[in-house]
Design a protein around this motif. Structure first.
Motif, short mmCIF file in Angstrom:
data_model
loop_
_atom_site.label_atom_id
_atom_site.label_comp_id
_atom_site.label_asym_id
_atom_site.label_seq_id
_atom_site.Cartn_x
_atom_site.Cartn_y
_atom_site.Cartn_z
N UNK A 119 -5.25 10.19 8.80
CA UNK A 119 -5.13 8.96 8.02
C UNK A 119 -3.92 9.03 7.10
N UNK A 120 -2.92 8.17 7.34
CA UNK A 120 -1.70 8.20 6.54
C UNK A 120 -1.45 6.83 5.92
N UNK A 121 -0.96 6.84 4.68
CA UNK A 121 -0.72 5.57 4.00
C UNK A 121 0.54 5.62 3.16
N UNK A 122 0.79 4.52 2.46
CA UNK A 122 1.98 4.41 1.63
C UNK A 122 1.58 3.97 0.24
N UNK A 123 2.32 4.42 -0.74
CA UNK A 123 2.12 3.90 -2.09
C UNK A 123 2.94 2.64 -2.22
N UNK A 124 2.39 1.67 -2.94
CA UNK A 124 3.17 0.48 -3.24
C UNK A 124 3.57 0.57 -4.71
N UNK A 125 4.82 0.93 -4.92
CA UNK A 125 5.37 1.05 -6.28
C UNK A 125 6.64 0.24 -6.37
N UNK A 126 7.29 0.07 -5.23
CA UNK A 126 8.55 -0.66 -5.18
C UNK A 126 8.21 -2.11 -4.80
N UNK B 110 9.60 -4.28 -3.06
CA UNK B 110 9.81 -4.61 -1.65
C UNK B 110 8.60 -4.23 -0.81
N UNK B 111 7.94 -3.14 -1.17
CA UNK B 111 6.77 -2.70 -0.41
C UNK B 111 5.61 -3.67 -0.60
N UNK B 112 5.49 -4.26 -1.79
CA UNK B 112 4.42 -5.24 -2.03
C UNK B 112 4.69 -6.50 -1.22
N UNK B 113 5.94 -6.94 -1.24
CA UNK B 113 6.31 -8.16 -0.51
C UNK B 113 6.08 -7.99 0.99
N UNK B 114 6.40 -6.78 1.51
CA UNK B 114 6.27 -6.51 2.95
C UNK B 114 5.02 -5.70 3.27
N UNK B 115 3.97 -5.83 2.45
CA UNK B 115 2.76 -5.02 2.64
C UNK B 115 2.19 -5.19 4.05
N UNK B 116 2.26 -6.42 4.59
CA UNK B 116 1.73 -6.66 5.93
C UNK B 116 2.45 -5.80 6.96
N UNK B 117 3.77 -5.74 6.88
CA UNK B 117 4.56 -4.94 7.81
C UNK B 117 4.31 -3.45 7.62
N UNK B 118 4.15 -3.05 6.38
CA UNK B 118 3.88 -1.62 6.10
C UNK B 118 2.52 -1.24 6.68
N UNK B 119 1.52 -2.12 6.47
CA UNK B 119 0.17 -1.80 6.94
C UNK B 119 0.03 -1.95 8.46
N UNK B 120 1.01 -2.60 9.10
CA UNK B 120 0.99 -2.63 10.57
C UNK B 120 1.36 -1.25 11.10
#
Lengths: 563, 92
Positions: A410-417, A419-429
């Motif tokens: 199980x791997x994930x990303x932190x949303x701190x930047x 740009x990551x919040x705006x593109x959360x859908x793409x990151x979570x894909x």
């Protein structure tokens, strides 16, 4: 001192309302010049006597405090008192004095030699070097006739007024004596704020006018409103009395949920094994943030594989069968690691930090993932791994692939930047979950340095813009098929803001273990539709202050518990 | 010159608390006492009442040290101090 009442504003960072006299944190001690000569008119003998008297005075003061203390504190004070009057230290200082050096410079240099020697022994002895330097500062302060540096000694409880506190001040801060903190500098994410929240002390930071407060002056500190009032009257006395009568929080029973049964697992942020055990004992339902850099701080070289396996395993052992989210090394900015960070960057907060260090120093992250995987295989915890400072979906994909190669499921990303919040859908894909680091997300969204007091009002996780980015993140997660979104920043530890975060669609909250009881108690008083309604109020507010006051007004339970 | 060896009994070594207890006792003794690691010359011995010297000695659990003193009652003083060194103060 005027008898007129005067109220000034800062930023409230930890709730509570108290009245007590002020004691100011003394100015840091200026080091005496190297080998400064004995002042004209004084002899070697009188200078030696001056030093002996000052040392005896410091030793006597520490001894008296040791007599009043108990347990570990007493042992430490006793040992420190012995250091102050230590014959070997006095002899080497006396030798320097007979060579013409003044008492201040002599004791400074002599203690420096001892501290260096202890530091070279490493480990426990190296920690005692700090005690020697503390004693040295006390003796020099006594020679100069000024107050000793550090948190003031007092038999009576007081409000501590300072410019800002350093992490080292926590160790000597006695919550039975210090009732509240007021600083002229610092912001909601400053060390003072973190110390206050972890000790449960009311605190107001970035109160520029607090520099005018004098020792002994009676003040009312309101950590909710973010105000300090001199010459408190009936109104303030009633508010402080109501706070003193606050209902004790029920202990957290290990089941975070809303009044309607909607589950909100409450996890803990930890830095190591001992911390994890304490969090488990406090009811934490898992670890939402294991800060692995705490195993690395102060190191010149990367820790070995076995050392890392043991450090992570100690945390996993405390949460068998439960979730532990491991954040890979978050080096850089305020947490430099010599083997990863470039100290010469002009703007470290925007530099090569977090996940970005993998490009500059490849290998460290890969070896860390291997150690995490081995520790996970040796224990029963459900181990999730995430990378800090992810800015693009491609970075999230690279990290997830790297974690998969290490055998981590199980791997994930932190949303701190932002740009990551705006593109959360793409990151979570491209990965399995996200966790919002609200401290950095706020700093980057508002373009306001976390440590700058002058920007404290901007640097507030209640800023509607930050809340909109939280909403963008949960919307992205919903679009990606309902993948989990957690919050592991200081925002999760604010019970009123926790309600808003749940209303915005956040699934889990991770916080300092001391905040678990308060957050749980408040979440249980509202249902999901109410949380969603309050979240909308906050999103639509025009300022952080308005968002906070609109939401707080709808949560009467906060007053009941003095939160 | 009276002389006596002792084996450090504190499992943490001659560190803060054990060192403080020992330094205090040595400072109260009627004679001057020195301490050295076994095998080091008497000239290199350190003042036993100095907590900083004791900590700098680096004596761990099981290390043998030599106590020395001169004058009336030296034997009895060294015996008393050796007992303190050989006790594990952290189990109290």
């Amino acid at each position: 001192m005027s008898t007129e009442q005067h109220t000034f504003h800062g930023v409230g960072v930890s709730a509570g309302r108290v009245i007590a006299p002020v004691l100011r944190m003394p100015q840091p001690l200026q080091a005496p010049a190297d080998g400064a000569p004995i002042e004209a008119g004084r002899s070697v003998e009188s200078e030696a006597q001056r030093l002996a008297d000052a040392a005896a005075q410091v030793a006597a003061g520490l001894k008296a405090r040791a007599a009043a203390a108990t347990g570990d504190a007493q042992a430490v004070l006793k040992a420190t008192a012995l250091m102050a009057s230590d014959k070997t230290l006095q002899k080497s200082a006396a030798k320097l004095i007979s060579g013409g050096t003044c008492a201040e410079s002599a004791i400074w240099e002599a203690a420096d030699a001892v501290a260096t020697q202890l530091g070279a022994l490493g480990g426990y002895m190296a920690e005692r070097a700090a005690d020697v330097l503390d004693v040295r500062s006390r003796i020099v302060a006594a020679l100069r006739g000024v107050q000793a540096p550090g948190i003031p000694d007092s038999d009576e409880p007081f409000v501590l007024a300072a410019v800002d506190l350093a992490p080292a001040d926590t160790a000597t801060l006695d919550p039975a004596k210090v009732l509240a903190l007021v600083t002229s500098d610092g912001g909601p994410q400053s060390h003072t704020a973190i110390i206050a929240r972890s000790l449960g002390l009311p605190a107001v930071v970035a109160a520029a006018q607090s520099t005018a407060l004098a020792d002994g002056q009676l003040v009312y500190v309101d950590g909710v409103a973010g105000t300090v009032t001199t010459n408190p009257g009936t109104e303030q006395r009633q508010l402080a009395a109501a706070y003193a009568r606050r209902e004790e929080l029920p202990e957290f029973d290990g089941g975070g949920r809303l009044a309607d049964g909607h589950l909100v697992p409450l996890l803990a942020n930890v830095g190591g094994g001992a911390d994890a055990q304490a969090a488990a004992a406090a009811g934490a339902q898992g670890v939402g943030l294991l800060r692995t850099e705490f195993c690395f701080l102060g190191r010149d070289a990367e820790p070995s594989h076995d050392e890392q396996v043991a450090a992570y395993g100690a945390v996993f052992a405390a949460f068998a069968g439960k979730k532990v989210v491991v954040r890979t090394l978050d080096a850089g900015a305020d947490k430099p690691l010599p083997f990863l960070t470039d100290a010469s960057e002009p703007n470290p907060a925007l530099g090569v930090r977090g996940y970005r260090t993998d490009k500059a120093s490849p290998g460290v992250l890969e070896r860390q993932l291997a150690a995490i995987a081995q520790a996970a295989a040796e224990h029963q915890a459900q181990v999730w791994t995430m990378a800090p400072m992810i800015s693009t979906p491609a970075e999230a994909a690279d990290f997830a692939a790297m974690a998969a190669r290490a055998g981590l499921a199980t791997a994930g990303a932190m949303i701190e930047v932002p740009s990551a919040a705006v593109l959360a859908g793409g990151i979570l894909a491209r990965c399995d979950f996200v966790s919002l680091g609200t401290n950095d997300l706020t700093q980057y969204t508002m373009a306001a340095d976390r440590q700058l007091g002058a920007l404290a009002a901007l640097n507030d996780p209640w800023q509607p813009a930050v809340l909109h980015l939280v909403k963008a993140s949960t919307a992205g997660a919903a679009a990606a098929g309902g993948k989990p979104v957690g919050v592991c920043g200081e925002a999760a530890a604010d019970p009123a803001l926790a309600v808003v975060l749940v209303g915005l669609g956040v699934d889990t909250l991770s916080m300092n273990k001391r905040a678990l009881a308060a957050v749980s108690a408040v979440l249980r008083t509202i249902d999901l539709p109410t949380a969603q309604r309050l979240a909308t109020l906050a999103l639509d507010a025009e300022s952080a202050a308005e968002a906070r006051s609109l939401v707080r007004a709808q949560l009467p339970q906060l007053d009941r518990f003095g939160l | 010159m009276a002389e006596r060896t002792a084996i450090i009994g504190s499992r943490v070594g001659l560190h803060a608390r054990p060192a403080a207890i020992f330094a205090e006792a040595a400072g109260e003794a009627p004679v001057e006492v020195t301490i050295a690691l076994e095998g080091e010359s008497a000239e290199d011995a350190l003042d036993a009442s100095s907590i900083l010297s004791l900590m700098g000695l680096g004596a761990e659990y099981g290390t043998t040290v030599v106590l020395r003193a001169e004058g009336e009652g030296a034997e009895a003083v060294l015996h008393q101090l050796a007992v303190i060194l050989e006790t594990d103060h952290d189990t109290e």
